[in-house]
Design a protein around this motif. Sequence first.
Motif, PDB file in Angstrom:
ATOM      1  N   TYR A  16      17.677  62.336  27.164  1.00 27.90           N
ATOM      2  CA  TYR A  16      17.992  61.887  25.811  1.00 27.90           C
ATOM      3  C   TYR A  16      16.846  62.237  24.854  1.00 27.90           C
ATOM      4  N   ALA A  17      15.615  62.037  25.282  1.00 27.26           N
ATOM      5  CA  ALA A  17      14.460  62.343  24.426  1.00 27.26           C
ATOM      6  C   ALA A  17      14.423  63.830  24.069  1.00 27.26           C
ATOM      7  N   LEU A  18      14.678  64.702  25.050  1.00 28.00           N
ATOM      8  CA  LEU A  18      14.679  66.137  24.771  1.00 28.00           C
ATOM      9  C   LEU A  18      15.905  66.539  23.951  1.00 28.00           C
ATOM     10  N   THR A  65      10.058  62.886  31.124  1.00 26.97           N
ATOM     11  CA  THR A  65      10.176  63.585  29.841  1.00 26.97           C
ATOM     12  C   THR A  65       9.213  64.763  29.791  1.00 26.97           C
ATOM     13  N   GLY A  66       7.993  64.557  30.265  1.00 21.60           N
ATOM     14  CA  GLY A  66       7.018  65.637  30.298  1.00 21.60           C
ATOM     15  C   GLY A  66       7.466  66.794  31.170  1.00 21.60           C
ATOM     16  N   THR A  67       8.076  66.491  32.299  1.00 23.20           N
ATOM     17  CA  THR A  67       8.569  67.533  33.199  1.00 23.20           C
ATOM     18  C   THR A  67       9.635  68.377  32.518  1.00 23.20           C
ATOM     19  N   LEU A  68      10.579  67.718  31.843  1.00 20.05           N
ATOM     20  CA  LEU A  68      11.618  68.466  31.125  1.00 20.05           C
ATOM     21  C   LEU A  68      11.028  69.274  29.972  1.00 20.05           C
ATOM     22  N   ALA A  69      10.070  68.678  29.273  1.00 17.43           N
ATOM     23  CA  ALA A  69       9.444  69.381  28.148  1.00 17.43           C
ATOM     24  C   ALA A  69       8.743  70.643  28.638  1.00 17.43           C
ATOM     25  N   LYS A  70       8.100  70.564  29.787  1.00 18.70           N
ATOM     26  CA  LYS A  70       7.459  71.745  30.371  1.00 18.70           C
ATOM     27  C   LYS A  70       8.494  72.837  30.643  1.00 18.70           C
ATOM     28  N   ALA A  71       9.680  72.434  31.111  1.00 16.61           N
ATOM     29  CA  ALA A  71      10.756  73.399  31.376  1.00 16.61           C
ATOM     30  C   ALA A  71      11.202  74.093  30.089  1.00 16.61           C
ATOM     31  N   PHE A  72      11.052  73.425  28.955  1.00 16.71           N
ATOM     32  CA  PHE A  72      11.376  74.017  27.658  1.00 16.71           C
ATOM     33  C   PHE A  72      10.230  74.870  27.130  1.00 16.71           C
ATOM     34  N   GLY A  73       9.124  74.930  27.866  1.00 14.40           N
ATOM     35  CA  GLY A  73       7.982  75.717  27.431  1.00 14.40           C
ATOM     36  C   GLY A  73       7.091  74.984  26.449  1.00 14.40           C
TER      37      GLY A  73
END
Length: 88
Positions: A16-18, A65-73
């Motif tokens: 949801y945050a991403l 959230t940090g893990t997903l954000a990393k996946a977004f670069g």
Amino acid sequence: TVTNSKGVYSSSLAEYALFAAKYFALNTPRLLRQKADSTWEKFPVEELRGKTLGVIGYGDIGRATGTLAKAFGMEVLASRRNPDLSKG
């Protein structure tokens, strides 16, 4: 009975945050307005790649959230109440 379900909603809240970040990066309200008006004007779209995400509270949800954000670069900066917990 009161129970603790630590980590149960971490993934969905991180998503949801991403989603919210992408919603604003794409300027979704403008897209919806253009769709309703049947007008398709060009405009710059922001990417999440290369942006910095600040996470206040690096618990289960913050880490997910940090893990997903990393996946977004994205670059991830995080803060937590007890930094000693982050030491491996």
